[in-house]
Design a protein around this motif. Structure first.
Motif, PDB file in Angstrom:
ATOM      1  N   PRO A   3       0.838  -1.196   0.000  1.00 45.58           N
ATOM      2  CA  PRO A   3       0.000   0.000   0.000  1.00 45.58           C
ATOM      3  C   PRO A   3       0.872   1.246   0.000  1.00 45.58           C
ATOM      4  O   PRO A   3       1.902   1.291   0.665  1.00 45.58           O
ATOM      5  CB  PRO A   3      -0.783  -0.107   1.304  1.00 45.58           C
ATOM      6  N   GLU A   4       0.446   2.237  -0.755  1.00 46.61           N
ATOM      7  CA  GLU A   4       1.208   3.472  -0.882  1.00 46.61           C
ATOM      8  C   GLU A   4       0.282   4.672  -0.748  1.00 46.61           C
ATOM      9  O   GLU A   4      -0.913   4.570  -0.990  1.00 46.61           O
ATOM     10  CB  GLU A   4       1.883   3.541  -2.250  1.00 46.61           C
ATOM     11  N   PRO A   5       0.865   5.829  -0.452  1.00 49.98           N
ATOM     12  CA  PRO A   5       0.055   7.044  -0.442  1.00 49.98           C
ATOM     13  C   PRO A   5      -0.254   7.472  -1.874  1.00 49.98           C
ATOM     14  O   PRO A   5       0.470   7.106  -2.810  1.00 49.98           O
ATOM     15  CB  PRO A   5       0.971   8.060   0.248  1.00 49.98           C
ATOM     16  N   GLU A   6      -1.298   8.240  -2.041  1.00 48.67           N
ATOM     17  CA  GLU A   6      -1.625   8.808  -3.345  1.00 48.67           C
ATOM     18  C   GLU A   6      -0.769  10.059  -3.536  1.00 48.67           C
ATOM     19  O   GLU A   6      -0.756  10.940  -2.664  1.00 48.67           O
ATOM     20  CB  GLU A   6      -3.111   9.160  -3.386  1.00 48.67           C
ATOM     21  N   PRO A  24      -4.318   7.104   2.133  1.00 49.64           N
ATOM     22  CA  PRO A  24      -5.586   6.399   1.926  1.00 49.64           C
ATOM     23  C   PRO A  24      -6.238   5.999   3.252  1.00 49.64           C
ATOM     24  O   PRO A  24      -5.569   5.509   4.164  1.00 49.64           O
ATOM     25  CB  PRO A  24      -5.178   5.153   1.131  1.00 49.64           C
ATOM     26  N   ALA A  25      -7.524   6.220   3.330  1.00 49.18           N
ATOM     27  CA  ALA A  25      -8.259   5.922   4.565  1.00 49.18           C
ATOM     28  C   ALA A  25      -8.430   4.433   4.803  1.00 49.18           C
ATOM     29  O   ALA A  25      -8.657   4.012   5.940  1.00 49.18           O
ATOM     30  CB  ALA A  25      -9.626   6.603   4.527  1.00 49.18           C
ATOM     31  N   ASP A  26      -8.289   3.624   3.755  1.00 54.63           N
ATOM     32  CA  ASP A  26      -8.553   2.191   3.880  1.00 54.63           C
ATOM     33  C   ASP A  26      -7.285   1.343   3.994  1.00 54.63           C
ATOM     34  O   ASP A  26      -7.333   0.129   3.788  1.00 54.63           O
ATOM     35  CB  ASP A  26      -9.396   1.713   2.702  1.00 54.63           C
ATOM     36  N   LEU A  27      -6.162   1.947   4.362  1.00 50.29           N
ATOM     37  CA  LEU A  27      -4.923   1.177   4.503  1.00 50.29           C
ATOM     38  C   LEU A  27      -5.057   0.095   5.567  1.00 50.29           C
ATOM     39  O   LEU A  27      -5.614   0.331   6.642  1.00 50.29           O
ATOM     40  CB  LEU A  27      -3.764   2.090   4.913  1.00 50.29           C
ATOM     41  N   ILE A  28      -4.501  -1.048   5.287  1.00 47.21           N
ATOM     42  CA  ILE A  28      -4.509  -2.148   6.252  1.00 47.21           C
ATOM     43  C   ILE A  28      -3.777  -1.751   7.540  1.00 47.21           C
ATOM     44  O   ILE A  28      -4.076  -2.249   8.621  1.00 47.21           O
ATOM     45  CB  ILE A  28      -3.909  -3.431   5.632  1.00 47.21           C
ATOM     46  N   HIS A  29      -2.842  -0.826   7.426  1.00 45.73           N
ATOM     47  CA  HIS A  29      -2.044  -0.396   8.587  1.00 45.73           C
ATOM     48  C   HIS A  29      -2.887   0.273   9.670  1.00 45.73           C
ATOM     49  O   HIS A  29      -2.453   0.353  10.818  1.00 45.73           O
ATOM     50  CB  HIS A  29      -0.939   0.555   8.144  1.00 45.73           C
ATOM     51  N   GLY A  36     -10.639   3.269  17.269  1.00 40.50           N
ATOM     52  CA  GLY A  36     -11.229   4.534  17.684  1.00 40.50           C
ATOM     53  C   GLY A  36     -10.336   5.737  17.415  1.00 40.50           C
ATOM     54  O   GLY A  36     -10.800   6.879  17.452  1.00 40.50           O
ATOM     55  N   PHE A  37      -9.064   5.533  17.146  1.00 41.09           N
ATOM     56  CA  PHE A  37      -8.133   6.627  16.862  1.00 41.09           C
ATOM     57  C   PHE A  37      -7.023   6.107  15.944  1.00 41.09           C
ATOM     58  O   PHE A  37      -5.879   5.939  16.352  1.00 41.09           O
ATOM     59  CB  PHE A  37      -7.532   7.191  18.152  1.00 41.09           C
ATOM     60  N   PRO A  38      -7.369   5.814  14.682  1.00 37.78           N
ATOM     61  CA  PRO A  38      -6.371   5.249  13.778  1.00 37.78           C
ATOM     62  C   PRO A  38      -5.252   6.236  13.467  1.00 37.78           C
ATOM     63  O   PRO A  38      -5.502   7.427  13.281  1.00 37.78           O
ATOM     64  CB  PRO A  38      -7.178   4.909  12.525  1.00 37.78           C
ATOM     65  N   LEU A  39      -4.024   5.719  13.433  1.00 33.12           N
ATOM     66  CA  LEU A  39      -2.887   6.552  13.045  1.00 33.12           C
ATOM     67  C   LEU A  39      -1.907   5.726  12.245  1.00 33.12           C
ATOM     68  O   LEU A  39      -1.844   4.513  12.363  1.00 33.12           O
ATOM     69  CB  LEU A  39      -2.223   7.193  14.263  1.00 33.12           C
ATOM     70  N   LEU A  40      -1.166   6.423  11.395  1.00 33.89           N
ATOM     71  CA  LEU A  40      -0.214   5.755  10.518  1.00 33.89           C
ATOM     72  C   LEU A  40       1.036   5.404  11.310  1.00 33.89           C
ATOM     73  O   LEU A  40       1.703   6.286  11.852  1.00 33.89           O
ATOM     74  CB  LEU A  40       0.146   6.667   9.341  1.00 33.89           C
ATOM     75  N   PRO A  41       1.385   4.121  11.399  1.00 34.43           N
ATOM     76  CA  PRO A  41       2.566   3.706  12.161  1.00 34.43           C
ATOM     77  C   PRO A  41       3.850   4.351  11.620  1.00 34.43           C
ATOM     78  O   PRO A  41       4.010   4.557  10.415  1.00 34.43           O
ATOM     79  CB  PRO A  41       2.609   2.190  11.976  1.00 34.43           C
ATOM     80  N   PRO A  77      -5.988   8.711   8.777  1.00 34.20           N
ATOM     81  CA  PRO A  77      -6.566   8.358   7.479  1.00 34.20           C
ATOM     82  C   PRO A  77      -7.084   9.584   6.741  1.00 34.20           C
ATOM     83  O   PRO A  77      -7.709  10.471   7.346  1.00 34.20           O
ATOM     84  CB  PRO A  77      -7.721   7.426   7.844  1.00 34.20           C
ATOM     85  N   GLY A  78      -6.792   9.648   5.447  1.00 28.79           N
ATOM     86  CA  GLY A  78      -7.296  10.726   4.608  1.00 28.79           C
ATOM     87  C   GLY A  78      -6.495  12.017   4.668  1.00 28.79           C
ATOM     88  O   GLY A  78      -6.788  12.951   3.922  1.00 28.79           O
ATOM     89  N   ALA A  79      -5.513  12.094   5.524  1.00 30.37           N
ATOM     90  CA  ALA A  79      -4.725  13.327   5.668  1.00 30.37           C
ATOM     91  C   ALA A  79      -3.970  13.632   4.376  1.00 30.37           C
ATOM     92  O   ALA A  79      -3.504  12.733   3.680  1.00 30.37           O
ATOM     93  CB  ALA A  79      -3.739  13.195   6.825  1.00 30.37           C
ATOM     94  N   GLU A  80      -3.865  14.922   4.075  1.00 31.46           N
ATOM     95  CA  GLU A  80      -3.030  15.381   2.976  1.00 31.46           C
ATOM     96  C   GLU A  80      -1.784  15.996   3.595  1.00 31.46           C
ATOM     97  O   GLU A  80      -1.886  16.917   4.406  1.00 31.46           O
ATOM     98  CB  GLU A  80      -3.778  16.365   2.092  1.00 31.46           C
ATOM     99  N   VAL A  81      -0.633  15.453   3.235  1.00 31.92           N
ATOM    100  CA  VAL A  81       0.626  15.853   3.857  1.00 31.92           C
ATOM    101  C   VAL A  81       1.669  16.145   2.777  1.00 31.92           C
ATOM    102  O   VAL A  81       1.512  15.763   1.623  1.00 31.92           O
ATOM    103  CB  VAL A  81       1.161  14.756   4.803  1.00 31.92           C
ATOM    104  N   THR A  82       2.705  16.816   3.199  1.00 30.25           N
ATOM    105  CA  THR A  82       3.868  17.051   2.346  1.00 30.25           C
ATOM    106  C   THR A  82       5.003  16.186   2.861  1.00 30.25           C
ATOM    107  O   THR A  82       5.274  16.175   4.063  1.00 30.25           O
ATOM    108  CB  THR A  82       4.294  18.534   2.388  1.00 30.25           C
TER     109      THR A  82
END
Length: 115
Positions: A3-6, A24-29, A36-41, A77-82
């Motif tokens: 899985p990769e970011p867009e 992506p909001a649907d990442l397996i990660h 209740g508080f998903p975050l990107l590892p 999930p869904g965040a737009e980042v640089t």
């Protein structure tokens, strides 16, 4: 395929690449990290920095070590980042994720030429 970011936009200025990404909001990660508080590892953030940097720069083949690794703000999930990627001499890659101008995470990744 992992899985990769867009990638929304890309800009290069010499040895610095700036990538606008959507997570992506649907990442397996996000499953179980945390309910209740998903975050990107953090390990995924580092993996993406290496993956995307390899596409942009001629990096040596072998991961050697991490240095100055910091996680200051969560990425959700869904965040737009640089993602800023900077190639330095001697196999050093610096990365920094930012959201709304605030640094979320950063670090230095070193690669070696040896086996």
């Amino acid at each position: 395929m992992q899985p990769e970011p867009e990638i929304l936009a890309r800009h290069r200025d010499g040895a610095t690449i700036s990538l606008q990404l959507r997570i992506p909001a649907d990442l397996i990660h996000f499953r179980g990290h945390f309910p209740g508080f998903p975050l990107l590892p953090g390990v995924v953030q580092v993996d993406w920095a290496i993956l995307l940097a390899r596409r942009c720069f001629d990096l040596p083949g072998n991961f050697q070590r991490l240095s100055a690794l910091k996680f200051m703000r969560v990425l959700q999930p869904g965040a737009e980042v640089t993602l800023l990627l900077e190639q330095h001499a001697a196999g050093e890659l610096r990365f920094r994720y930012q959201e709304h101008g605030q640094v979320c995470s950063s670090g230095r990744i070193f690669f070696s030429h040896g086996a």
